[in-house]
Design a protein around this motif. Sequence first.
Motif, mmCIF file in Angstrom:
data_model
loop_
_atom_site.group_PDB
_atom_site.id
_atom_site.type_symbol
_atom_site.label_atom_id
_atom_site.label_comp_id
_atom_site.label_asym_id
_atom_site.label_seq_id
_atom_site.Cartn_x
_atom_site.Cartn_y
_atom_site.Cartn_z
ATOM 1 N N ASP A 185 0.816 -1.213 0.000
ATOM 2 C CA ASP A 185 0.000 0.000 0.000
ATOM 3 C C ASP A 185 0.849 1.262 0.000
ATOM 4 O O ASP A 185 0.373 2.331 -0.389
ATOM 5 C CB ASP A 185 -0.929 0.013 1.216
ATOM 6 C CG ASP A 185 -2.031 -1.028 1.101
ATOM 7 O OD1 ASP A 185 -2.295 -1.474 -0.034
ATOM 8 O OD2 ASP A 185 -2.625 -1.392 2.127
ATOM 9 N N HIS A 202 -0.151 11.299 -1.974
ATOM 10 C CA HIS A 202 0.521 10.019 -2.231
ATOM 11 C C HIS A 202 2.012 10.235 -2.454
ATOM 12 O O HIS A 202 2.626 9.635 -3.335
ATOM 13 C CB HIS A 202 -0.120 9.335 -3.432
ATOM 14 C CG HIS A 202 -1.597 9.127 -3.284
ATOM 15 N ND1 HIS A 202 -2.154 8.542 -2.173
ATOM 16 C CD2 HIS A 202 -2.643 9.458 -4.098
ATOM 17 C CE1 HIS A 202 -3.473 8.502 -2.309
ATOM 18 N NE2 HIS A 202 -3.792 9.056 -3.460
ATOM 19 N N PRO A 242 -3.967 4.309 -4.609
ATOM 20 C CA PRO A 242 -5.231 3.587 -4.416
ATOM 21 C C PRO A 242 -6.102 3.660 -5.670
ATOM 22 O O PRO A 242 -5.990 4.570 -6.485
ATOM 23 C CB PRO A 242 -5.887 4.327 -3.243
ATOM 24 C CG PRO A 242 -5.275 5.683 -3.264
ATOM 25 C CD PRO A 242 -3.884 5.527 -3.781
ATOM 26 N N ARG A 255 -2.245 6.878 8.100
ATOM 27 C CA ARG A 255 -2.098 5.772 7.154
ATOM 28 C C ARG A 255 -0.791 5.016 7.358
ATOM 29 O O ARG A 255 -0.641 3.894 6.857
ATOM 30 C CB ARG A 255 -2.159 6.306 5.720
ATOM 31 C CG ARG A 255 -3.464 6.977 5.349
ATOM 32 C CD ARG A 255 -3.371 7.618 3.980
ATOM 33 N NE ARG A 255 -2.389 8.698 3.946
ATOM 34 C CZ ARG A 255 -2.017 9.347 2.834
ATOM 35 N NH1 ARG A 255 -2.542 8.993 1.681
ATOM 36 N NH2 ARG A 255 -1.134 10.323 2.900
#
Length: 1413
Positions: A88, A1088, A93, A1163
Amino acid sequence: MGCTTSVVVFDGLRTVLERNCGYTCQSGAAQPVWQTEDDQGASSRGESWVPWPEPRILKVKPKVIEPLDYETVLVQRKTQILSDVLRDMLQFPQEDFQILTQRRQGRTVYPTVPENAEKEAQSLFVQECIKTYNTDWHVVKYKYEDYSGDFRQLPNKVSRPDKLPVHVFEVDEDADKDEDTTSLGSQKGGITKHGWLYKGNMNSAISVTMRSFKRRYFHLTQLGDGSYNLNFYKDDKTSKESKGTIFLDSCMGVVQNNRVRRFAFELKMQDKSTYLLAADSEGEMEDWISTLNKILHSSFEIAMQEKRNGDIHDDDEPGKADSSLGSMDSFQSARDIESKMRSETRLKLFTLDPDTQKLDFSGIEPDIKQYEEKFGKRILVNCNDLAFNLQSCVEENDEGPTTNVEPFYVTLSLFDIQNSRKISSDFHVDLNHPSVRQLVANPSSQFMNGGGDALLGLQREVHGLPEEAMLYPRQGVFSVTCPHPDIFLLARIEKVLQGGITHCAEPYMKSSDSTKVAQKVLKNAKLSCSRLGQYRMPFGWAARPLFKDASGTLDKSGRFSAIYRQDSNKLSNDDMFKLLADFRKPEKMAKLPVILGNLDVTIDDVAPDLTNCISSSYIPVRTFDSSEKTNVYFEVEEFVPYIAKCSQPFTIYNNHLYVYPRHLKYDSQKSFTKARNIAVCIEFKDSDGEEAVSLKCIYGQPGGPLFTENAFAAVLHHQHSPEFYDEFKIALPTQLNEKHHLLFTFFHVSCDSNSKASAKKRDVVETQVGYAWLPLLKDGRVIMNESHVPVAANLPTGYLNCQEVVSKHPEMKWVDGGKPLFKVSTHLVSTVYTQDQHLHNFFGHCQSTESAAQGTGGELVKYLKSLHAMESSVMIQFLPTTLNQLFRVLTSATHEEVAVNVTKVMIHIVSQCHEEGLDHYLRSYVKYVFKTEPYTSSTTRTVHEELAKAMTAILKPSTDFLTSNKLLKYSWYFFEALVKSMAQYLIESSKVRVSRNQRFSAGFHHTVETLVNMMMPHITQKYKDNLDAARNANHSLAVFIKRCLTLMDRGFVFKQINHYIHCFVPGDPRTLFEFKFEFLRVICNHEHYIPLNLPMPFGNGRIQRFQDLQLDYSLTDDFCKNHFLVGLLLREVGGALQEFREIRQISIHVLKNLMVKHTFDERYTSKSQQARLATLYLPLFGLLQENVHRLNVKEVSPFTINYSNNNGRDDPLLGNTVIMTPPRSSTFFDSSLHKDLFGVISGTASPHASSTPNVNSVRHTDSRGSLISTDSGNSLHEKSNDKNNSLDKSQPASAPSGSLLRCDKLDQAEIKSLLMCFLHVLKSMSEDALFTYWNKASSTELMDFFSLVEVCLHQFRYIGKRCIARSQEGVGIIAAHERKSQTLPVSRNRAGMMHARLQQLNSLDNSYTFNHM
């Protein structure tokens, strides 16, 4: 031998100079470009220089490292990524963004757009306006957008520690024995107690008897760490030294013991010893036992609670809390419990950083809201009563209440005296008693031309509300956008037509016995009401100020003035402005005739949750409860001034026309024999045909139907040239045409009710005495100015064609030769029609080109250019509709000139909005309204392609520089439109599912690249001429590129970032460094950012041992290529460290904030994720080692130095330039030089020896001197020689070959921030990564590593509260002669004495203490 000695002496000199001198030292050969400080723009920064020899600084442009092809790498290493446990962190995503349609929530229960409006609309402008008000919101939702800002904007806010564990360190224990330990006592609000007790002999060798008890004064106090001490004294003077102390944190219990002495109790300690005490009475004994047991119980509860709280922190290992609880022995020492709890309750490192807790809103984007209907200051007006002194019972049998003897009607409105404007529509109120209302016959049966509906139909509903509920409004809601004290609430009072104003008002102005007068007036009133009930006449007026000040504070205590008689010669609004201008002049108001009576009207603020309110179009507002039979609040329309700052984009359908008959000049007409009591009847028609009927769209009066076909103005008795003040409100149809017009019919009203008159004369009430008409449209726009129209004696069919007097119509007869006898004005309040000629013409041309063949570009360009002259208020009001049309033209244009001019018009609109401070309307438009045309297979042009091309054309050097500057300054709008268009295009065309390098055409890639390259000269070269434009363009470009990382080929975007960075060079002025790091800050805040850097090993083969880990501990070319963004940031930080203090601080701030964000990003909270994150920042080790000679600081104050007196300049005397830092004393340089030099000569020291700082010597050295330090790092020569054995064989990218390293010291804020980053990486990295580093590092690098650790110990040491207090007082830090431990808790077996001031210091907030760690 002499030569050898000379060489040694020279080397020794060079070594010492390198260590102590501020000159830079060359680390290798290169092809340099030499620049002096003047070449760097030092003069522009205002930096001062001392008269030392001017150094020449080598500036080498960093080597360009091409980024990896991101999309290709993802394909090639797909297997490795998918098999990674932390995949991840390597992948974006799915469905990272989407297009959401949010339902438009109006303020009203029902839509404001009429049902058939879209079908009826024929004009393009009306169609687009209706579409704007009906269309839902279109929003691009980025799934992880909450993570795309600063760490302060994370969804899980950075926790601010409410209360940290309290520790007392030995450094805070005072050596002064003259003071009392009670200075620490009970300042935390703990338990306290004092009193006389008998203390038994503590010596176990002597048996305890009655005689061994000694009377002592005991004082129970609480220490700063929460523990308690029981001190005892010889007398009650606790300021003296105590005879002893019982430490209650070692006490296990308190029990009663009466074996030796009455009222005795003992304290059992952990070491099996006991303390025996006795009180004078049983009550005192029980009180002491209860107090001491309460303390022991609370201390145990606090310890257990802190233990449980410690289990929730992220550094706890699974099962650790359970095992520790299970193994805790009740007989453990307090020191063991404290040590264990300290290790288990650690917070995240950056939580304790003072910068993390600072409130900084600079990087927070403004909250963008949807368009909504806004109002100014809202005022609730309650009309309670109108009572005159002349009253009687109007019932025939005199059994009813005493009321006014005839009906009166009140009209309320707001007048702005300062600007001579009427700022609201009229609010009509009928306050008459029901018995008085019955005097007037049903007016609807007497209306001309068919009249209105009968009152029997009042049970009909309008927008879900029965008309009956709206028959008699009493409560109105007014709105004022620009409040000030010169705004008045004016009440005009009318009555049924009877005669002259003076004659009719006379009975009401007498204060004598009024019984007979009332009966006489009542008799005349009944006769007039039955015969002339539908006609009104002016009677009186009253007024009151609305506001106390310009901030909108209501003058609630004020009341209406006396009721003044209306003057028949001063009826117009202009006359009323003059009267109100004298309102505050008593001497002038006293001259006006007064009618005896009282108007009871109150004002109040409008509650936010006001219910049962209807809009000015009679549409119920939300929260309307139709089931309740309560009063309905009527919103009164405000006439907002035509200025931009008071305007707002229209969000609802509203289409009202207000008509004001002004004057009729009939004094010289010969067409009619009688034309004195003239009444004006107004009708609205859509045709001049023979069978044309009036439209039922005129708002009615209280007590009548809501909408009527006609309405009458007030009548002036015996006036040949009457003035009018009436206002008529008309609901216009959606689509107007050339036949729509206002028809005015003039009547002579017979007021003669004399019984001697013939019955025929009494029956004839009104006689027609002329007609006038006013077409609504002229050149397609609604007429708004004052009009003078002729009056006709008759009305033939087709009369609209006979408006001009010159036209000789055979059937037309004009009054007074067709002179313009009638003056009338109109006021349009519409959200679908515009009064601006330029905007009207533009939409008209667009409609004509759509219906016909595509028009020529030149003609369209002309209309586009005319939009620059559009009124700013109109521009704001129709902002969404106008911008939608401009984007539509942009994609349909076939000529480049059209696209460029469309963009120029947008630039003008955007610029105007910003200049008026209304840019938030633009942000709302881009986020919620803007939507590209639906994508089809035939779509050839898109907004993002055409807009990017037009922006590139405008930024060319040959373009008007004013336009290009505005484009740069407000470029955020155009980039936001680009991004939203790109996102909508990907979703609608389904190209979001294809690979990124196929999403957009090669042409668009080329356009984006050209746009970036075209903007860079404006940013890097023209910033001096227009700093704001360059700064805004730089930030907007960064936001655009950041969004492109979500939408486009990421490898292509990386190249654009590289192109951007390549436009900057070392030695740039500070402004350009600010631009560059602002750009990097925005880019690196991408949600990200971690996957973009691909935190994974890029080596080949399977990793068997930790020694085989392919980790980069310095900025190699491969690292910067594979982990592009973080490599680029670290390279730029490394380069900035060679610059001046302000530049260094900017770069360090960006790096530190980014690492803080990683720490608190929910996260990546697990230990393995943080360890993987740390691998991206391992090159920070090498970066700090290159500058370790600037970090090894001895005897420097842990406090940040304030340079505010330097006016933002680098002070060469503070160690922040290439000039040497000043020595601590005048002999510092000489003594250091002699010591090192003669050490080399005698052979006792090496010229290249490393001198690691001695922390012990640091502690025992007097720190009252200067803030400087000596260089204790390895010599640069040794570093270069030791590179062959270093971790990375290749040259670090942060220090290009041939560059020069600065030798000046970093200041404390910089050092602390860098060391915080270093400690965070060190704390987060895995053991394997650390072992790999130790295994592969050279000896020099290991020494530098541990030097950094040692500097951390020195920098973050706790210096004690006394030093903190002295620093705040400006005394400076004074080291104690008997230095105490700065890390160990205070020893409990010593009776240490504290100064009384420490009682205040101990109450300092924990956050303050950590600010100085």
